[in-house]
Design a protein around this motif. Structure first.
Motif, PDB file in Angstrom:
ATOM      1  N   GLN A 316     -13.032   3.718  -7.747  1.00  0.00           N
ATOM      2  CA  GLN A 316     -12.622   4.947  -8.414  1.00  0.00           C
ATOM      3  C   GLN A 316     -12.573   4.773  -9.927  1.00  0.00           C
ATOM      4  N   HIS A 317     -12.099   3.620 -10.388  1.00  0.00           N
ATOM      5  CA  HIS A 317     -11.940   3.393 -11.819  1.00  0.00           C
ATOM      6  C   HIS A 317     -13.036   2.503 -12.412  1.00  0.00           C
ATOM      7  N   GLN A 318     -14.074   2.205 -11.582  1.00  0.00           N
ATOM      8  CA  GLN A 318     -15.238   1.458 -12.060  1.00  0.00           C
ATOM      9  C   GLN A 318     -14.836   0.133 -12.716  1.00  0.00           C
ATOM     10  N   VAL A 319     -13.917  -0.558 -12.079  1.00  0.00           N
ATOM     11  CA  VAL A 319     -13.422  -1.824 -12.608  1.00  0.00           C
ATOM     12  C   VAL A 319     -14.524  -2.875 -12.617  1.00  0.00           C
ATOM     13  N   ASP A 320     -15.481  -2.764 -11.697  1.00  0.00           N
ATOM     14  CA  ASP A 320     -16.573  -3.743 -11.643  1.00  0.00           C
ATOM     15  C   ASP A 320     -17.373  -3.790 -12.944  1.00  0.00           C
ATOM     16  N   TYR A 321     -17.376  -2.675 -13.674  1.00  0.00           N
ATOM     17  CA  TYR A 321     -18.202  -2.601 -14.883  1.00  0.00           C
ATOM     18  C   TYR A 321     -17.392  -2.773 -16.167  1.00  0.00           C
ATOM     19  N   ILE A 322     -16.131  -3.106 -16.045  1.00  0.00           N
ATOM     20  CA  ILE A 322     -15.259  -3.053 -17.214  1.00  0.00           C
ATOM     21  C   ILE A 322     -15.679  -4.039 -18.302  1.00  0.00           C
ATOM     22  N   LEU A 323     -16.181  -5.211 -17.912  1.00  0.00           N
ATOM     23  CA  LEU A 323     -16.577  -6.197 -18.914  1.00  0.00           C
ATOM     24  C   LEU A 323     -17.833  -5.772 -19.664  1.00  0.00           C
ATOM     25  N   GLU A 324     -18.664  -4.957 -19.029  1.00  0.00           N
ATOM     26  CA  GLU A 324     -19.910  -4.535 -19.666  1.00  0.00           C
ATOM     27  C   GLU A 324     -19.774  -3.197 -20.397  1.00  0.00           C
ATOM     28  N   GLU A 370      -1.803   2.649 -20.710  1.00  0.00           N
ATOM     29  CA  GLU A 370      -3.049   2.516 -19.967  1.00  0.00           C
ATOM     30  C   GLU A 370      -4.056   1.614 -20.662  1.00  0.00           C
ATOM     31  N   ALA A 371      -4.087   1.642 -21.992  1.00  0.00           N
ATOM     32  CA  ALA A 371      -5.013   0.761 -22.712  1.00  0.00           C
ATOM     33  C   ALA A 371      -4.623  -0.699 -22.507  1.00  0.00           C
ATOM     34  N   LEU A 372      -3.323  -0.986 -22.513  1.00  0.00           N
ATOM     35  CA  LEU A 372      -2.868  -2.346 -22.243  1.00  0.00           C
ATOM     36  C   LEU A 372      -3.230  -2.767 -20.825  1.00  0.00           C
ATOM     37  N   LEU A 373      -3.053  -1.847 -19.885  1.00  0.00           N
ATOM     38  CA  LEU A 373      -3.404  -2.153 -18.504  1.00  0.00           C
ATOM     39  C   LEU A 373      -4.888  -2.454 -18.379  1.00  0.00           C
ATOM     40  N   ARG A 374      -5.706  -1.648 -19.010  1.00  0.00           N
ATOM     41  CA  ARG A 374      -7.152  -1.875 -18.936  1.00  0.00           C
ATOM     42  C   ARG A 374      -7.523  -3.221 -19.550  1.00  0.00           C
ATOM     43  N   TYR A 375      -6.847  -3.598 -20.610  1.00  0.00           N
ATOM     44  CA  TYR A 375      -7.134  -4.895 -21.238  1.00  0.00           C
ATOM     45  C   TYR A 375      -6.756  -6.037 -20.298  1.00  0.00           C
ATOM     46  N   VAL A 376      -5.617  -5.909 -19.627  1.00  0.00           N
ATOM     47  CA  VAL A 376      -5.211  -6.942 -18.671  1.00  0.00           C
ATOM     48  C   VAL A 376      -6.210  -7.021 -17.517  1.00  0.00           C
ATOM     49  N   LEU A 377      -6.734  -5.881 -17.085  1.00  0.00           N
ATOM     50  CA  LEU A 377      -7.752  -5.892 -16.028  1.00  0.00           C
ATOM     51  C   LEU A 377      -9.001  -6.628 -16.485  1.00  0.00           C
ATOM     52  N   SER A 378      -9.399  -6.413 -17.731  1.00  0.00           N
ATOM     53  CA  SER A 378     -10.581  -7.121 -18.242  1.00  0.00           C
ATOM     54  C   SER A 378     -10.324  -8.623 -18.292  1.00  0.00           C
ATOM     55  N   VAL A 429      -0.070  -3.437 -10.586  1.00  0.00           N
ATOM     56  CA  VAL A 429      -1.516  -3.274 -10.388  1.00  0.00           C
ATOM     57  C   VAL A 429      -2.185  -4.621 -10.131  1.00  0.00           C
ATOM     58  N   VAL A 430      -1.800  -5.637 -10.895  1.00  0.00           N
ATOM     59  CA  VAL A 430      -2.405  -6.962 -10.728  1.00  0.00           C
ATOM     60  C   VAL A 430      -2.047  -7.556  -9.371  1.00  0.00           C
ATOM     61  N   GLU A 431      -0.799  -7.407  -8.950  1.00  0.00           N
ATOM     62  CA  GLU A 431      -0.379  -7.942  -7.653  1.00  0.00           C
ATOM     63  C   GLU A 431      -1.173  -7.301  -6.515  1.00  0.00           C
ATOM     64  N   ALA A 432      -1.449  -6.014  -6.641  1.00  0.00           N
ATOM     65  CA  ALA A 432      -2.130  -5.299  -5.563  1.00  0.00           C
ATOM     66  C   ALA A 432      -3.619  -5.597  -5.506  1.00  0.00           C
ATOM     67  N   ASN A 433      -4.230  -5.914  -6.641  1.00  0.00           N
ATOM     68  CA  ASN A 433      -5.695  -6.002  -6.684  1.00  0.00           C
ATOM     69  C   ASN A 433      -6.249  -7.377  -7.034  1.00  0.00           C
ATOM     70  N   ARG A 527      -6.981  10.569 -20.501  1.00  0.00           N
ATOM     71  CA  ARG A 527      -8.432  10.463 -20.665  1.00  0.00           C
ATOM     72  C   ARG A 527      -8.955   9.145 -20.114  1.00  0.00           C
ATOM     73  N   LEU A 528      -8.224   8.071 -20.368  1.00  0.00           N
ATOM     74  CA  LEU A 528      -8.703   6.765 -19.930  1.00  0.00           C
ATOM     75  C   LEU A 528      -8.855   6.688 -18.418  1.00  0.00           C
ATOM     76  N   TRP A 529      -7.874   7.237 -17.687  1.00  0.00           N
ATOM     77  CA  TRP A 529      -7.889   7.049 -16.253  1.00  0.00           C
ATOM     78  C   TRP A 529      -8.358   8.262 -15.470  1.00  0.00           C
ATOM     79  N   THR A 530      -8.926   9.248 -16.176  1.00  0.00           N
ATOM     80  CA  THR A 530      -9.655  10.294 -15.465  1.00  0.00           C
ATOM     81  C   THR A 530     -11.141  10.169 -15.735  1.00  0.00           C
ATOM     82  N   GLU A 531     -11.549   9.109 -16.410  1.00  0.00           N
ATOM     83  CA  GLU A 531     -12.969   8.842 -16.626  1.00  0.00           C
ATOM     84  C   GLU A 531     -13.542   8.230 -15.353  1.00  0.00           C
ATOM     85  N   THR A 532     -13.680   9.046 -14.329  1.00  0.00           N
ATOM     86  CA  THR A 532     -14.236   8.568 -13.071  1.00  0.00           C
ATOM     87  C   THR A 532     -15.128   9.657 -12.503  1.00  0.00           C
ATOM     88  N   ILE A 533     -16.199   9.260 -11.857  1.00  0.00           N
ATOM     89  CA  ILE A 533     -17.107  10.226 -11.268  1.00  0.00           C
ATOM     90  C   ILE A 533     -16.611  10.694  -9.910  1.00  0.00           C
TER      91      ILE A 533
END
Length: 728
Positions: A316-324, A370-378, A429-433, A527-533
């Motif tokens: 849903q959040h396209q986490v697979d592509y976050i580094l690119e 959300e920006a901090l969360l996205r950075y931690v995910l990366s 989020v990190v614990e779950a994923n 905006r950050l977390w509704t950027e999903t197709i």
């Protein structure tokens, strides 16, 4: 409860015929397996040309069970029937075994298979030598009743099974060495009787005749019956079933995933097969599956549940592509005091976080949660990548990283409520994923305020994760049991009195000029977390969810990709020349029949008749919870196409009528009558369509990075990315 077992593929680096010669030496008894007392041949068949040899044995086993249990059961030995079918022409041996004793109370079955690697796994798996021999087995144990000792019998069976399951390879290797000591290192392949063997082969056959006289093709027990003895805790797919991509090699598991018990291997293989079936062949990497299994102590059902939720979240959040596709803002690059720094003594990537030097309040005020969360995910995605790289570098499985947290400078300003809230959200989020990705957490120079912070965050941390925490106050990390036990002296960072220059930013206060208003942050977070197709929808019993697609040009292609997040649904596609009217809202007051879930939409009017006002263009597709479904439909006519998801158990007539008020009210009260789907659709012009249903299934899966090891078409992944971003 039925206990199941599925083995990985075990590879012997010897030809099939030599393995058979080693295997037959363990009959009629095998001293290497004390529980295997004796065996008698019951039936035997051999084809005229000698290529097919089927032999059935009755095997006597002395099970290691308490005397009291044996006395109650009235037996001293357990008997199994084993049928071995050797095909020398195809170079395969299939073994089937089941218990004869207590067959009305306990049902034990085992399936084993020997074959050559080129046939079984494909040339891409073992390219070194296609003549190597593979062994695979599966088994199941179903205890119907056993004098009230069902639990005890199951435990005994599991213990016996796991203790004997790996003995098969040791026994084969033992007899291979015995053959080698006798000068037997080659056994000729079977040849049709009409073809006379060469003089060289004939002389070799005569020389080894005495040794080969006992070559019995019932190789099952070499690795089968010794393990199937009363404890085959596993469900057997048919030998040879599946494709080469379904198989996992035992050597591969040890090399890349680590030492696993037989039952842990079985859990990994069975969960992997389930994912491959439900996700159309697009599955996460084996390391990723294993992490979720470990996080739930190898309980397949629990691991499957949390992993499916995580895969849906990633998709849903396209986490697979976050580094690119995502670059951290300059504020994070300048003021986030964390970064990767070499590796620890175990080869794990080392992440250094100078939390005490970081202005958490300033970062939250400047960037938002959300920006901090996205950075931690990366950071976590980068950690997964580094684990893979270190596995190759060090030649051993490395699936987690070490985190070093320096708390010098931590004070009450770090306990600012919005900052703590952001931290708790990140932990959740990190614990779950990303379960089982943290190998060790070293907390250094913990100040007096640390217990307050620990009290706030520790309840949100899994017990298994907390056991990996090592906390040092003051300079205790420099003493015995400190940092030197885990990190080499030459890479200890300079700010910890080490000799290695650490390039991790020092942090510092974020300038207030970079702060943003609460409204700006709220909009940015949205905006950050509704950027999903993908879109989400609830499907209630009696209240399907429908979307409308208007087709102007015939021969267009409607594509869809959806995940069933909860419940079972039926997916339908309809065509109509009439334009559905927008649903009437609040026609029944608070209980609107058009949107009981808030995002549920129905378009097919109750007065419409199937076959007159609209027609079905695809057969209904039943989709189970957790499934990922991709497909396409080439339109034949212009007009309006309706994609519908409806509750699976509802009557067929309900698909064509609006729900009754009672149905909707009941659905609002009964949570079990609610399903949830996450979907994405796109219309492609016929001139842009390059592929078929199969190509769409390979391209619209959600886990590009996680499934890189098993994805068949990188080209289709690229086209999918282009398609997704065009849609956005």
């Amino acid at each position: 409860m039925v206990q199941k077992y599925q083995s990985p593929v075990r590879v012997y680096k010897h030809p099939f015929e030599l393995i058979m010669a080693a295997y037959e030496r363990r009959f009629p008894t095998c001293p290497l397996i004390p529980m295997f007392v004796d065996s008698d041949t019951v039936n035997e068949f051999k084809s005229e040309d000698g290529a097919i040899h089927v032999i059935e044995r009755r095997c006597k086993l002395d099970i290691d069970a308490p005397r009291l249990l044996k006395k109650i059961a009235g037996v001293d030995y357990v008997y199994f029937v084993q049928k071995n079918s050797l095909n020398s022409r195809e170079r395969t041996l299939h073994i089937e075994a089941h218990n004869e004793t207590f067959s009305n109370r306990v049902i034990i079955t085992e399936h084993c298979c020997y074959t050559v690697s080129a046939q079984h796994l494909g040339k891409d798996v073992h390219p070194e030598n296609e003549d190597w021999t593979c062994f695979e087995q599966s088994a199941s144990l179903d205890i119907k009743s056993f004098f009230g000792f069902e639990s005890t019998v199951e435990k005994i069976a599991m213990k016996q099974y796991t203790s004997n399951i790996k003995k098969g390879k040791e026994i084969i290797e033992y007899y291979l060495r015995q053959l080698e000591e006798e000068g037997i290192t080659f056994v000729p392949r079977w040849t049709p009787p009409s073809i006379a063997p060469s003089s060289e082969t004939s002389s070799l056959c005569k020389k080894q005749a005495a040794s080969l006289a006992l070559v019995v093709p019932d190789a099952a027990q070499a690795e089968g019956l010794g393990s199937e003895a009363l404890g085959s805790p596993s469900g057997p797919p048919e030998p040879g079933a599946g494709t080469p991509d379904d198989k996992l090699d035992a050597d591969y598991i040890k090399r890349y995933l680590g030492d696993l018990t037989p039952l842990q291997e079985s859990c990994l293989i069975r969960l992997r097969q389930w994912l491959q079936e439900t996700h159309k062949g697009k599955i996460p990497k084996d390391e990723h599956i294993l992490r979720f299994l470990r996080a739930r102590d190898f309980n397949i059902d629990k691991a499957r549940e949390i992993m499916c939720q995580s895969l849906t979240w990633r998709k849903q959040h396209q986490v697979d592509y976050i580094l690119e596709t995502w670059s951290p803002p300059q504020v994070l690059q300048d003021y986030y005091a964390g970064g990767w720094h070499h590796h620890d003594k175990d080869g794990r990537p080392l992440y250094v976080l100078r939390l005490g030097q970081m202005d958490t309040k300033g970062l939250v005020r400047a960037l938002g949660e959300e920006a901090l969360l996205r950075y931690v995910l990366s950071i976590n995605e980068e950690g997964l990548r580094r684990c893979e790289e270190n596995t190759k570098v060090f030649g051993r499985p490395i699936s987690s990283w070490t985190c070093l947290v320096d708390l010098e400078g931590l004070n009450m300003r770090h306990l600012w409520r919005p900052g703590v809230k952001a931290l708790l959200r990140i932990i959740e989020v990190v614990e779950a994923n990303y379960p089982e990705t943290l190998g060790r957490l070293l907390i250094l120079r913990a100040p007096r305020v640390f217990p307050v912070l620990w009290t706030l965050v520790s309840p949100f941390i899994d017990d298994n994760t907390r056991r990996k925490f090592l906390i040092y106050a003051g300079n205790d990390y420099q003493g015995p049991g400190g940092l030197l036990d885990y990190i080499d002296k030459e890479i200890i960072p300079d700010f910890l009195s080490g000799e290695c220059m650490c390039e991790v930013p020092e942090g510092g206060l974020v300038p207030k000029s970079l702060y943003r208003t609460a409204e700006e942050l709220e909009n940015e977070d949205l905006r950050l977390w509704t950027e999903t197709i993908y879109q989400s929808a609830s499907v209630f019993k009696g209240a399907p969810h429908e979307i409308l697609i208007q087709i102007v040009d015939a021969s267009s292609v409607i594509t869809w990709d959806f995940d069933v997040c909860k419940g079972d649904i039926v997916f339908n596609i309809y065509h109509s020349k009439r334009s559905p009217q927008p649903p009437k809202k609040d026609s029944l007051g608070a209980h609107s029949i058009t949107s009981p879930g808030g995002n549920n939409v129905q378009l097919i009017d109750r007065v419409w008749q199937l076959g007159r006002d609209y027609s079905m263009v695809e057969s209904p597709l039943i989709c189970k919870e957790g499934e990922s479904v991709q497909g396409s439909h080439v339109t034949r006519w212009p007009g309006f196409y309706i994609l519908q998801w409806r509750f699976h158990s509802m009557p067929a007539c309900a698909a064509t009528n609006l729900p009754r008020v009672d149905d909707v009210l009941a659905s609002l009260q009964v949570s079990s009558h609610k399903c949830k789907v996450m979907y994405y659709t796109e219309v492609i012009g016929s001139e842009d369509f390059r592929g078929s249903m199969t190509s769409l299934e390979s391209s619209h899966s959600g886990f590009s990075q996680l499934s890189a090891a098993t994805t068949s078409s990188s080209q289709s992944q690229s086209s999918s990315m282009i398609s997704r971003w065009r849609f956005c």
